[in-house]
Design an enzyme around this catalytic site. Structure first.
Site, PDB file in Angstrom:
ATOM      1  N   ASN A   1      -1.224 -20.275  26.387  1.00  0.00           N
ATOM      2  CA  ASN A   1      -2.308 -19.564  25.496  1.00  0.00           C
ATOM      3  C   ASN A   1      -3.477 -19.189  26.222  1.00  0.00           C
ATOM      4  O   ASN A   1      -4.064 -18.061  25.988  1.00  0.00           O
ATOM      5  CB  ASN A   1      -2.573 -20.849  24.436  1.00  0.00           C
ATOM      6  CG  ASN A   1      -1.525 -20.816  23.215  1.00  0.00           C
ATOM      7  OD1 ASN A   1      -1.543 -19.848  22.685  1.00  0.00           O
ATOM      8  ND2 ASN A   1      -0.725 -21.673  23.353  1.00  0.00           N
TER       9      ASN A   1
ATOM     10  N   LEU B   1      -5.922 -32.108  25.708  1.00  0.00           N
ATOM     11  CA  LEU B   1      -5.349 -33.314  24.860  1.00  0.00           C
ATOM     12  C   LEU B   1      -6.271 -34.538  24.649  1.00  0.00           C
ATOM     13  O   LEU B   1      -5.954 -35.437  24.349  1.00  0.00           O
ATOM     14  CB  LEU B   1      -3.971 -33.819  25.738  1.00  0.00           C
ATOM     15  CG  LEU B   1      -3.007 -32.917  25.690  1.00  0.00           C
ATOM     16  CD1 LEU B   1      -1.400 -33.197  26.504  1.00  0.00           C
ATOM     17  CD2 LEU B   1      -2.738 -32.040  24.324  1.00  0.00           C
TER      18      LEU B   1
ATOM     19  N   ASN C   1     -10.297 -25.425  18.309  1.00  0.00           N
ATOM     20  CA  ASN C   1      -9.045 -25.848  18.885  1.00  0.00           C
ATOM     21  C   ASN C   1      -7.738 -25.147  18.378  1.00  0.00           C
ATOM     22  O   ASN C   1      -7.951 -24.690  17.056  1.00  0.00           O
ATOM     23  CB  ASN C   1      -8.781 -27.384  18.492  1.00  0.00           C
ATOM     24  CG  ASN C   1      -7.476 -27.911  19.049  1.00  0.00           C
ATOM     25  OD1 ASN C   1      -7.142 -27.673  20.316  1.00  0.00           O
ATOM     26  ND2 ASN C   1      -6.778 -28.971  18.279  1.00  0.00           N
TER      27      ASN C   1
ATOM     28  N   HIS D   1      -3.980 -26.031  17.021  1.00  0.00           N
ATOM     29  CA  HIS D   1      -2.993 -27.191  16.695  1.00  0.00           C
ATOM     30  C   HIS D   1      -1.553 -26.468  16.422  1.00  0.00           C
ATOM     31  O   HIS D   1      -1.273 -25.827  15.626  1.00  0.00           O
ATOM     32  CB  HIS D   1      -3.454 -27.958  15.728  1.00  0.00           C
ATOM     33  CG  HIS D   1      -2.666 -29.271  15.546  1.00  0.00           C
ATOM     34  ND1 HIS D   1      -2.651 -30.438  16.542  1.00  0.00           N
ATOM     35  CD2 HIS D   1      -1.433 -29.625  14.661  1.00  0.00           C
ATOM     36  CE1 HIS D   1      -1.601 -31.243  16.323  1.00  0.00           C
ATOM     37  NE2 HIS D   1      -1.215 -30.718  15.197  1.00  0.00           N
TER      38      HIS D   1
ATOM     39  N   ASP E   1      -8.148 -33.272  15.484  1.00  0.00           N
ATOM     40  CA  ASP E   1      -7.459 -32.339  14.536  1.00  0.00           C
ATOM     41  C   ASP E   1      -8.194 -32.307  13.252  1.00  0.00           C
ATOM     42  O   ASP E   1      -7.360 -32.394  12.119  1.00  0.00           O
ATOM     43  CB  ASP E   1      -5.818 -32.724  14.349  1.00  0.00           C
ATOM     44  CG  ASP E   1      -5.436 -32.461  15.680  1.00  0.00           C
ATOM     45  OD1 ASP E   1      -5.584 -31.651  16.730  1.00  0.00           O
ATOM     46  OD2 ASP E   1      -4.458 -33.429  16.186  1.00  0.00           O
TER      47      ASP E   1
HETATM   48  C1  GAR Z   1      -0.026 -25.233  22.319  1.00  0.00           C
HETATM   49  O1  GAR Z   1       1.379 -25.224  21.380  1.00  0.00           O
HETATM   50  C2  GAR Z   1      -0.857 -25.702  21.544  1.00  0.00           C
HETATM   51  O2  GAR Z   1      -0.820 -25.589  20.098  1.00  0.00           O
HETATM   52  C3  GAR Z   1      -0.712 -27.435  21.744  1.00  0.00           C
HETATM   53  O3  GAR Z   1      -0.305 -27.534  23.008  1.00  0.00           O
HETATM   54  C4  GAR Z   1       0.456 -26.244  23.504  1.00  0.00           C
HETATM   55  C5  GAR Z   1      -0.314 -25.795  24.722  1.00  0.00           C
HETATM   56  O4  GAR Z   1       0.538 -24.812  25.268  1.00  0.00           O
HETATM   57  N1  GAR Z   1      -1.891 -28.288  21.589  1.00  0.00           N
HETATM   58  C6  GAR Z   1      -1.720 -29.427  20.909  1.00  0.00           C
HETATM   59  O5  GAR Z   1      -0.551 -29.976  20.743  1.00  0.00           O
HETATM   60  C7  GAR Z   1      -3.092 -29.863  20.546  1.00  0.00           C
HETATM   61  N2  GAR Z   1      -2.798 -31.222  19.855  1.00  0.00           N
HETATM   62  P1  GAR Z   1       0.156 -23.969  26.533  1.00  0.00           P
HETATM   63  O6  GAR Z   1      -0.374 -24.698  27.423  1.00  0.00           O
HETATM   64  O7  GAR Z   1       1.573 -23.304  27.093  1.00  0.00           O
HETATM   65  O8  GAR Z   1      -0.582 -23.214  26.000  1.00  0.00           O
END
Ligand code: GAR
Length: 189
Positions: free
Chosen positions: A14, A85, A102, A104, A145
């Site tokens: 992301n 996290l 954020n 989620h 969250d």
């Molecule tokens: C994403 O899907 C984001 O929504 C999630 O971690 C992933 C990171 O992916 N976030 C959470 O779960 C927060 N509670 P990435 O490192 O490939 O962007």
């Protein structure tokens, strides 16, 4: 010029989409990528885009002003958590009211809270035989969250979906919407 800092703990796909999206926008700069994880893939991705990075320890985040001072020195306008996290400490929340968001990977308020990240979320959604999941972009407060919701988008879950296939549907939604929502927020303020 608006300046963004991105916090990420892991792979950083992301974060990469956000850096790519704004690389052609002269009014927005991704100024800093921050991580608690020295092995996070996001560090290589930041390097590719020439974005400065900061690695911090738990101690530095919660018991010192290193991180908040860096954000202030770099004149950050918006803090974006993209797969970060840990809880954001109150020292940072106080300095950036309504300026920390954020993403989620589920439809909050369901499937949020401590321990609900990445594949744990998708496994719980599949185990509960949900027909839909999606993404939530929200303001960050002192609880996991729970901040006000800014944007949600949904996807359907089919019978054969696994947590991996759902994760990839969710990532597609994230890539399509997160940079655009950030752009709207930052240009409105
Ligand atoms: C994403 O899907 C984001 O929504 C999630 O971690 C992933 C990171 O992916 N976030 C959470 O779960 C927060 N509670 P990435 O490192 O490939 O962007």
């Amino acid at each position: 010029m608006k300046r963004i800092a991105i916090f990420a703990s892991g792979n950083g796909t992301n974060a990469e989409r956000i850096m790519a999206y704004f690389s052609t926008n002269n009014a927005v700069e991704i100024r800093l990528v921050l991580t608690n994880n020295p092995n996070a893939g996001v560090l290589q991705r930041a390097k590719k885009f020439g974005v400065a990075t900061l690695i911090f320890t738990r101690e530095e985040l919660y018991k010192s002003d290193k991180v908040v001072d860096t954000l202030l020195n770099k004149e950050i306008d918006l803090v974006v958590l993209a797969g970060f996290l840990w809880l954001v400490p109150s020292s940072i929340l106080k300095q950036f009211p309504d300026r920390i968001i954020n993403i989620h990977p589920a439809l909050l308020p369901k499937y949020g809270g401590k321990g609900m990240f990445g594949h744990h979320v998708h496994e719980a959604v599949i185990a509960n035989k949900e027909k839909q999941s999606g993404i939530t972009i929200h303001y960050v407060n002192e609880h996991y969250d729970e901040g006000n919701i800014i944007f949600q988008a949904t996807c359907d879950i089919s019978n054969g979906d696994t947590s991996d296939s759902l994760a990839s549907k969710i990532h597609k939604l994230e890539y399509a919407h997160f940079p655009v929502v950030i752009e709207k927020l930052i240009s409105a303020n």
